[in-house]
Design an enzyme around this catalytic site. Structure first.
Site, PDB file in Angstrom:
ATOM      1  CG  ASP A   1      -1.798  -1.399   1.643  1.00  0.00           C
ATOM      2  OD1 ASP A   1      -1.438  -2.771   1.593  1.00  0.00           O
ATOM      3  OD2 ASP A   1      -3.208  -1.138   1.457  1.00  0.00           O
TER       4      ASP A   1
ATOM      5  CD  GLU B   1      -6.618   3.450   2.641  1.00  0.00           C
ATOM      6  OE1 GLU B   1      -6.248   2.828   1.466  1.00  0.00           O
ATOM      7  OE2 GLU B   1      -6.880   2.693   3.304  1.00  0.00           O
TER       8      GLU B   1
ATOM      9  CG  ASP C   1      -7.816   2.534  -2.358  1.00  0.00           C
ATOM     10  OD1 ASP C   1      -6.990   2.517  -1.947  1.00  0.00           O
ATOM     11  OD2 ASP C   1      -8.537   2.431  -1.632  1.00  0.00           O
TER      12      ASP C   1
ATOM     13  CB  ILE D   1      -3.298  -1.729  -2.340  1.00  0.00           C
ATOM     14  CG1 ILE D   1      -1.973  -1.690  -2.495  1.00  0.00           C
ATOM     15  CG2 ILE D   1      -4.050  -3.149  -1.956  1.00  0.00           C
ATOM     16  CD1 ILE D   1      -2.035  -3.227  -3.546  1.00  0.00           C
ATOM     17  CG  ASP D   2     -10.759   0.219  -2.717  1.00  0.00           C
ATOM     18  OD1 ASP D   2     -10.635  -0.587  -1.543  1.00  0.00           O
ATOM     19  OD2 ASP D   2     -11.438  -1.298  -3.968  1.00  0.00           O
TER      20      ASP D   2
ATOM     21  CB  THR E   1      -5.230  -3.468   2.287  1.00  0.00           C
ATOM     22  OG1 THR E   1      -5.567  -2.745   1.853  1.00  0.00           O
ATOM     23  CG2 THR E   1      -4.088  -4.430   2.930  1.00  0.00           C
TER      24      THR E   1
ATOM     25  CG  ASP F   1     -12.398   2.783  -0.167  1.00  0.00           C
ATOM     26  OD1 ASP F   1     -11.648   2.592  -0.599  1.00  0.00           O
ATOM     27  OD2 ASP F   1     -12.445   3.343   1.462  1.00  0.00           O
TER      28      ASP F   1
END
Ligand SMILES: Nc1ncnc2c1ncn2[C@@H]1O[C@H](COP(=O)(O)O)[C@@H](O)[C@H]1OP(=O)(O)O
Ligand SMILES: [Mg+2]
Ligand SMILES: [Mg+2]
Ligand SMILES: [Mg+2]
Length: 363
Positions: A63, A88, A151, A153-154, A156, A300
């Protein structure tokens, strides 16, 4: 945990098309750099390189690494523009004593990657440079000017589990989402429902306001235009929801589906891959009902919103109001988020309203 190679695709590869749409020149060599870091980062995950944030949600070196490199590359490639990024992750935990090792690891990986790639002729980033690249994402967004929304890594939890996840980048212009890119490295190209383990995976969805939504394979097939399902019959519709019941009430969605007459069982997958799958008609409805007190963040939903809307879908809150991305880092909305096609939306809204009044305690 099995980490497959599809996890390691280049992030910036994923961003190439929409960036070209706004006439920003990121060359393909540059794009390759993230392949390497994600590969290494995935290996790190095997060594349980997963941490917990103050809200108890997980964050990994992937991330942070993704946010550093997207931030770094956007800043390099957009020198003439006022660069604002709403992202994020923040550097708070990495600045603490306990975060030292993680910060070292991210810095090492970013530098190895930049050096072996060679596109950017820069001296190695210091830990302070890395922290600053992460903190580029601190913008508050809002209703004026342009803001990138990332984001890194959406989903996670899905990433760590080896399931679905997405890299999601949107662009806000005067408070409206004008561009969305959604990379879903583990999503089968044919359909989310594909049972064939040999099916190719890795989808890139991109949408530009007024220009429709396109999907291509992550290794570079020609983009094809996609549309949401045209079904008017809820009995034929299937619906998406979070894999994690902690993210969205499965009880409430089941009651809504029942009222609507949906026959198929829910399709539960992580991340905005749900928006991507819906944009090409894999299912017709996405229901999201976070538990009381949870505030939805713009990163998100920005990319997914754009991808679904441009494919002919409708995204609203549970009260039928459109999502407003102009209020800063959070979406202020009524209860939940529902997504479907224009034909099904009125009956879906009715079912949502009834279910909410009967099952208020489900949230
Ligand atoms: N308690 C929570 N309720 C709802 N969503 C959450 C919660 N905690 C984290 N999220 C975020 O919701 C999204 C996951 O939704 P889904 O269940 O659809 O996969 C992710 O963006 C995740 O953030 P992250 O980007 O850190 O994974
Ligand atoms: Mg997170
Ligand atoms: Mg997310
Ligand atoms: Mg995330």
């Amino acid at each position: 945990m099995i980490i497959n190679k599809e996890h390691t695709r280049s992030l910036l590869d994923l961003l190439q098309k929409p960036l070209s749409v706004i006439l920003v020149n990121i060359n393909t060599t540059t794009l390759g750099i993230l392949d390497i870091i994600l590969y290494k980062v995935q290996k790190a995950l095997l060594q349980s390189d997963v941490h917990s944030k103050s809200d108890k949600s997980p964050v990994t070196v992937a991330d942070y690494g993704s946010q550093v490199l997207v931030s770094f590359a956007l800043e390099k490639e957009l020198p003439a523009m006022a660069f604002s990024l709403v992202a994020e992750e923040d550097s708070g935990d990495l600045r603490k004593e306990e975060g030292k090792e993680t910060l070292q690891r991210i810095t090492e990986l970013v530098n190895d990657t930049l050096a072996s790639d060679g596109t950017y002729d820069v001296s190695p980033l210091t830990e302070e440079n890395v922290l600053r690249a992460i903190d580029n994402g601190k913008s508050e967004g809002g209703s004026h000017g342009r803001h990138w929304v990332l984001d890194p890594i959406d989903g996670t939890k899905g990433f760590v589990r080896g399931d679905q996840y997405a890299i999601a980048l949107g662009l806000l212009d005067e408070g409206k989402v004008v561009l969305g890119v959604l990379a879903c490295p583990n999503l089968p190209l044919g359909s989310v429902n594909s049972k064939d383990p040999n099916d190719k995976v890795g989808c890139l969805f991109s949408a530009q306001i007024g220009g429709g939504t396109y999907m291509q394979s992550l290794d570079g097939s020609a983009p094809v235009k996609v549309h949401v399902s045209a079904t008017e019959n809820p009995e034929e519709a299937s619906f998406f929801e979070s894999y994690e019941a902690a993210h969205s009430s499965h009880d409430l969605s089941s009651s809504i589906a029942k009222k609507l007459g949906v026959k198929a069982p829910p399709v539960r997958i992580d991340s905005q891959a749900k928006y991507g799958a819906l944009s090409r008609g894999d299912g017709a409805i996405y229901l999201r009902f976070p538990h009381k007190g949870y505030r939805e963040k713009i990163w998100d939903h920005a990319a997914g919103y754009s991808v679904v809307t441009e494919a002919g879908g409708v995204v609203s809150d549970a009260g039928g109001n459109p999502l407003d991305f102009s209020k800063g880092r959070y979406l202020d909305l009524d209860t939940g988020i529902i997504v479907t096609n224009q034909k099904l939306m009125p009956s879906l809204l009715k079912a949502v309203k009834e279910s909410l009044s009967e099952n208020a305690s489900a949230l």
